[in-house]
Each structure stands twice: as structure tokens, then as C-alpha cells.
Scaffold this motif. Structure first.
Motif, PDB file in Angstrom:
ATOM      1  N   VAL A 111       0.874  -1.171   0.000  1.00 28.20           N
ATOM      2  CA  VAL A 111       0.000   0.000   0.000  1.00 28.20           C
ATOM      3  C   VAL A 111       0.908   1.217   0.000  1.00 28.20           C
ATOM      4  N   ALA A 112       0.902   1.952  -1.110  1.00 23.92           N
ATOM      5  CA  ALA A 112       1.886   3.015  -1.311  1.00 23.92           C
ATOM      6  C   ALA A 112       1.289   4.397  -1.154  1.00 23.92           C
ATOM      7  N   ALA A 113      -0.041   4.491  -1.132  1.00 25.56           N
ATOM      8  CA  ALA A 113      -0.704   5.791  -0.983  1.00 25.56           C
ATOM      9  C   ALA A 113      -2.135   5.545  -0.532  1.00 25.56           C
ATOM     10  N   VAL A 114      -2.600   6.438   0.344  1.00 28.76           N
ATOM     11  CA  VAL A 114      -3.949   6.297   0.905  1.00 28.76           C
ATOM     12  C   VAL A 114      -4.669   7.627   0.756  1.00 28.76           C
ATOM     13  N   TYR A 115      -5.906   7.576   0.239  1.00 29.26           N
ATOM     14  CA  TYR A 115      -6.653   8.805  -0.021  1.00 29.26           C
ATOM     15  C   TYR A 115      -8.007   8.787   0.670  1.00 29.26           C
ATOM     16  N   ASP A 116      -8.416   9.969   1.124  1.00 28.24           N
ATOM     17  CA  ASP A 116      -9.768  10.120   1.664  1.00 28.24           C
ATOM     18  C   ASP A 116     -10.218  11.556   1.417  1.00 28.24           C
ATOM     19  N   THR A 117     -11.530  11.774   1.476  1.00 25.08           N
ATOM     20  CA  THR A 117     -12.047  13.127   1.270  1.00 25.08           C
ATOM     21  C   THR A 117     -12.258  13.872   2.584  1.00 25.08           C
ATOM     22  N   SER A 135      -8.430  15.075  -3.516  1.00 20.32           N
ATOM     23  CA  SER A 135      -8.385  15.978  -4.670  1.00 20.32           C
ATOM     24  C   SER A 135      -7.015  15.959  -5.358  1.00 20.32           C
ATOM     25  N   LYS A 136      -6.006  15.447  -4.654  1.00 15.88           N
ATOM     26  CA  LYS A 136      -4.687  15.352  -5.283  1.00 15.88           C
ATOM     27  C   LYS A 136      -4.434  13.979  -5.911  1.00 15.88           C
ATOM     28  N   MET A 137      -5.402  13.068  -5.731  1.00 18.04           N
ATOM     29  CA  MET A 137      -5.196  11.687  -6.127  1.00 18.04           C
ATOM     30  C   MET A 137      -4.841  11.530  -7.600  1.00 18.04           C
ATOM     31  N   GLU A 138      -5.615  12.165  -8.473  1.00 19.96           N
ATOM     32  CA  GLU A 138      -5.435  11.904  -9.903  1.00 19.96           C
ATOM     33  C   GLU A 138      -4.013  12.220 -10.370  1.00 19.96           C
ATOM     34  N   THR A 139      -3.553  13.413 -10.069  1.00 18.25           N
ATOM     35  CA  THR A 139      -2.211  13.784 -10.526  1.00 18.25           C
ATOM     36  C   THR A 139      -1.134  12.967  -9.821  1.00 18.25           C
ATOM     37  N   ASP A 140      -1.366  12.694  -8.554  1.00 20.60           N
ATOM     38  CA  ASP A 140      -0.407  11.954  -7.747  1.00 20.60           C
ATOM     39  C   ASP A 140      -0.185  10.534  -8.285  1.00 20.60           C
ATOM     40  N   ARG A 144       3.248   9.094  -9.993  1.00 19.15           N
ATOM     41  CA  ARG A 144       3.954   7.954  -9.408  1.00 19.15           C
ATOM     42  C   ARG A 144       3.787   6.674 -10.224  1.00 19.15           C
ATOM     43  N   ASN A 145       3.004   6.779 -11.292  1.00 28.31           N
ATOM     44  CA  ASN A 145       2.808   5.636 -12.184  1.00 28.31           C
ATOM     45  C   ASN A 145       2.248   4.403 -11.461  1.00 28.31           C
ATOM     46  N   ILE A 146       1.333   4.636 -10.561  1.00 31.72           N
ATOM     47  CA  ILE A 146       0.669   3.530  -9.865  1.00 31.72           C
ATOM     48  C   ILE A 146      -0.402   2.951 -10.775  1.00 31.72           C
ATOM     49  N   ARG A 147      -0.442   1.637 -10.876  1.00 30.62           N
ATOM     50  CA  ARG A 147      -1.384   1.006 -11.814  1.00 30.62           C
ATOM     51  C   ARG A 147      -2.475   0.186 -11.147  1.00 30.62           C
ATOM     52  N   VAL A 148      -2.341  -0.032  -9.828  1.00 32.71           N
ATOM     53  CA  VAL A 148      -3.275  -0.907  -9.110  1.00 32.71           C
ATOM     54  C   VAL A 148      -3.920  -0.132  -7.963  1.00 32.71           C
ATOM     55  N   ALA A 149      -5.241  -0.314  -7.777  1.00 29.73           N
ATOM     56  CA  ALA A 149      -5.944   0.393  -6.703  1.00 29.73           C
ATOM     57  C   ALA A 149      -6.884  -0.532  -5.957  1.00 29.73           C
ATOM     58  N   MET A 150      -7.061  -0.233  -4.667  1.00 26.76           N
ATOM     59  CA  MET A 150      -8.091  -0.919  -3.880  1.00 26.76           C
ATOM     60  C   MET A 150      -9.118   0.120  -3.457  1.00 26.76           C
ATOM     61  N   LEU A 151     -10.378  -0.234  -3.628  1.00 27.15           N
ATOM     62  CA  LEU A 151     -11.474   0.707  -3.436  1.00 27.15           C
ATOM     63  C   LEU A 151     -12.245   0.319  -2.184  1.00 27.15           C
ATOM     64  N   ALA A 152     -12.196   1.190  -1.164  1.00 30.94           N
ATOM     65  CA  ALA A 152     -12.912   0.905   0.086  1.00 30.94           C
ATOM     66  C   ALA A 152     -13.757   2.110   0.465  1.00 30.94           C
ATOM     67  N   VAL A 153     -14.559   2.547  -0.501  1.00 28.65           N
ATOM     68  CA  VAL A 153     -15.436   3.705  -0.292  1.00 28.65           C
ATOM     69  C   VAL A 153     -16.884   3.225  -0.272  1.00 28.65           C
ATOM     70  N   PRO A 154     -17.825   4.060   0.216  1.00 24.81           N
ATOM     71  CA  PRO A 154     -19.233   3.669   0.178  1.00 24.81           C
ATOM     72  C   PRO A 154     -19.677   3.418  -1.253  1.00 24.81           C
ATOM     73  N   PHE A 155     -20.624   2.510  -1.434  1.00 25.48           N
ATOM     74  CA  PHE A 155     -21.002   2.120  -2.793  1.00 25.48           C
ATOM     75  C   PHE A 155     -21.495   3.317  -3.617  1.00 25.48           C
ATOM     76  N   SER A 156     -22.053   4.306  -2.938  1.00 31.31           N
ATOM     77  CA  SER A 156     -22.570   5.470  -3.665  1.00 31.31           C
ATOM     78  C   SER A 156     -21.450   6.294  -4.308  1.00 31.31           C
ATOM     79  N   GLU A 157     -20.229   6.122  -3.827  1.00 34.10           N
ATOM     80  CA  GLU A 157     -19.081   6.861  -4.367  1.00 34.10           C
ATOM     81  C   GLU A 157     -18.262   6.037  -5.350  1.00 34.10           C
ATOM     82  N   ALA A 158     -18.545   4.743  -5.424  1.00 36.23           N
ATOM     83  CA  ALA A 158     -17.643   3.829  -6.124  1.00 36.23           C
ATOM     84  C   ALA A 158     -17.429   4.221  -7.598  1.00 36.23           C
TER      85      ALA A 158
END
Lengths: 207, 207
Positions: A111-117, A135-140, A144-158
DNA sequence: TAGATTGTTAATCGATTAACAATC
DNA sequence: TAGATTGTTAATCGATTAACAATC
């Protein structure tokens, strides 16, 4: 041999073989056979040999498979020889558990980066990572050329979050949100929804 | 028609259909079709109709399926008309996240008891449940007639804990431990191992 | 009525397994 | 050598899909 010629269901079993081989190695075993592996996993030995035969010849008649060698080959096939950086989005209870999980690194992920609103969470430490502003996630991620993500947000945000991940160049998403997300065909998605598993099992139970 | 005559792969898709129907109902829709459901899930409409036909006739030519009615039927088939009590074993980060998860109750499950071996944790509250002593688990589960368990213990403990769950009468186990556990053939086990999903996807990525 | 969609049959497709020659 | 086990072929098994009569 292009990857696409190999059935996806076969690819799905390779990580299971690898996991089992690692356990065997940890137990000090040096060799195994398709029969023994199959016994352990509840799979036929023929299936294991057939699966492996898509990628090469890894065993020896009479003696079976060298565990270290076959593990190495599976890691190579699955592109696990170096560690993949993974972005985690959403730091609720589940996100926190994922961020703390110690079982990724030995199996090829970090896990190389963690984002929340949530402004209250941004800047907080989780392990030795700071929670970063969504808000910095996209450019970040792009930078960093990250290609894999794990999504642990509420389904309404997915889906919203997914759309941004796609713009950032993410090519593989493991989603814990209980909803189907739409992605282009070159992006891979896997889902984890514990309730689906529970509901499958209750079918077989007496009420 | 005995349950065993229906392919397990079909049973596995029913919860997915149910989840999708619930979303549609929440969005205010009243009717859907096998085509629309299939679009949404990336499954052929024929497959959906075939799956449902194992259990009865739930649609109407020309108009499709009434969402509320089909949802009710799927809940009945999957034995989700009342809520199942579930025992949770292991209160690490993951166990805590599971105990706090709000998504179980609406879909037929309730974390009804939580066990751990750590003396420091026993008695602590998690939501409105007290963490209970693992040594009381067997008799407790038996007494309360709990049939479903979620396993969130280290892999080295998974088989030991499972053996006790079996003695307690547990018939369905959702295991988060990255290891195959051995159970008699009348007990159902499902697994969640996020790393298996990640490793499957990296196969398809460019290094 | 005309259009839409079901439930079901038969055909197709793909995955699993049994069997065995090769060989360690 | 004798026994064990591979990799592979062909047969079997099972799941998916296409097609369509029935009918709302």
C-alpha cells in the motif's frame, strides 16, 4: 503465446497454487506432486498439470515439482518478481484494516498511498503513511505511475472514484464496494463482497 | 426438487441478482428484464433466464420481472427471509472492521457474537457487543444455535479454530485466513483472500 | 393489434477428467 | 530395475448461448 489465449479461470488458480507452495516451503518441504497439491486444494491432479502445461514444463517424471523452482516460475508468470505499488481509496474501518494488513508485502504488493475526502482524516498517519487529500489523487497516481488500486469507499461513491482512477491511469481495481462498476475493457476489476459469500452458503443450510 | 440438483455456480449468481434488484428498487424502478439485468452485470440475458428457471417462473412475457416480487422470491430461495446470527472469531484490525460493518443487516446477517483469545480484549465493547472469551465459544455457539461463522484469525490458527467451530455445530464458514481449511462435506466454506485477486490481475498488466 | 420478453430446447462452446506413453 | 509422476491427448462432462414458440 499471448496471455489472452489462456483461459482466465486458469489464471485465477495460479495464485492459489503459489500460496500453497509457499506454505509447503515454509513447512520445510522441497518437492511436491500434482496429486499432493490437488489433495490439499480439493482439485484433481490432472487439472493442476493441465493448468501448468499452458506455461511450460516445470516438473520431472517420478519426482514431481521442486517447490522453490515452481514458486519462482509462478511468480514470474504472474509478474510478481517485484513489488506492485497499490493506491488505497477510503479510510473507514475497512480501509484502515487494509492499510494495516501485513500480508501484502510478502506476496507482491505494498500500500503506497492512501486517499480520503474527509478533512479531519487528511494528514493523519496510518502505519507510516499519511492520509492524502482525495483531490490530489489523480495527478499523484499519474506522477507515481501507480497502476493498481483498492477501493474501500461507500457504494454510492464507487463509480465516481473509479472514473477518476481511470483518468489517473489505473489498470487494475480491487473493489470492496457492493456494486458493479463500469470500466473500459483494458482495465481489470475484481470484487470482494462478503455478503455474497454468506448468501450463497445459506441456500444450503436448513432454516 | 432437491437443492443438490442445481449447479452451485447458479446458486452463486443469485445473490448478485438480488443485490442488483435491491439497487434498482432503491432507485425507484418497478420492473426490469433479463436483458437489462444482464447489461448491468455483464452477463447474457439467456443465462439469467436459465438460472431463474431452475426455481420457477417469475416473469411475464412482454413486461419482464416485477423487481419487488423477484427480490422476495430470491430471498426465499436463499433463505434470507429472517436474519442469520453470525459468530465472528478474531478481533484484529480486520475483525474490528467486520464487526463495525453496517452492510450486513439489510442483507440478512447480524454479527451476534465476537470472540478473541487476547485477555486484554475480552470484555471490551465493539459496537454494542462485548468481546467474549474464546474458551467459552464452543458451548456458547451451541447453546445459541448459531450456524454461521466468519473467521478473521491469523492463518496459523485457522484450522484449530475451525475444528472447534465444527464441534460447536457451525455449518457455514466465511474465512478471511489465506489457507485452505479442512471440514466435513456437510459444512460449507467460502474464502476471501484479497491477494489472490490482486495476483490474478497483475498477470494481465505490463510490468 | 404490434412489440416486447419470457421460459425452454437444442446446439455450441469450453472446462475437466481419464488414460497412458514417456521418462526420471 | 521398479515405482512414481509428468505432460498431453482424447473423451466426457457441464455450462453458456442462440433461437423461437408462447403470450403478456
Amino acid at each position: 503465446m499471448p496471455p489472452s489465449s489462456i483461459p482466465e479461470i486458469v489464471i485465477g488458480r495460479l495464485p492459489l497454487y503459489l500460496r500453497t507452495l509457499s506454505r509447503m516451503a515454509a513447512a520445510g518441504k522441497e518437492y511436491t506432486s500434482s496429486h499432493e497439491l490437488g489433495q490439499y486444494l480439493g482439485i484433481s491432479s490432472a487439472q493442476i498439470r493441465k493448468d501448468l502445461s499452458h506455461f511450460g514444463e516445470f516438473g520431472k517424471q517420478g519426482t514431481g515439482y521442486n517447490i522453490a523452482y515452481l514458486s519462482g516460475q509462478l511468480k514470474r508468470i504472474l509478474k510478481l518478481e517485484s513489488v506492485w505499488d497499490v493506491a488505497l481509496i477510503g479510510v473507514g474501518d475497512l480501509g484502515r484494516a487494509i492499510a494495516h494488513y501485513q500480508g501484502f508485502i510478502d506476496r507482491g504488493f505494498r500500500v503506497a498511498a492512501v486517499y480520503d475526502t474527509d478533512p479531519d482524516k487528511i494528514g493523519m498517519k496510518i502505519g507510516d503513511l499519511a492520509i492524502e487529500d482525495f483531490s490530489k489523487m489523480e495527478t499523484d497516481i499519474q506522477k507515481r505511475n501507480i497502476r493498481v488500486a483498492m477501493l474501500a469507499v461507500p457504494f454510492s461513491e464507487a463509480q465516481n472514484v473509479t472514473d477518476i482512477l481511470l483518468k489517473a491511469g489505473i489498470k487494475a481495481i480491487l473493489s470492496y464496494a457492493p456494486i458493479s462498476i463500469k470500466v473500459p475493457s483494458d482495465v481489470h476489476v475484481e470484487y470482494i463482497d462478503p455478503v455474497l459469500h454468506l448468501q450463497k452458503m445459506t441456500f444450503f443450510l436448513d432454516k
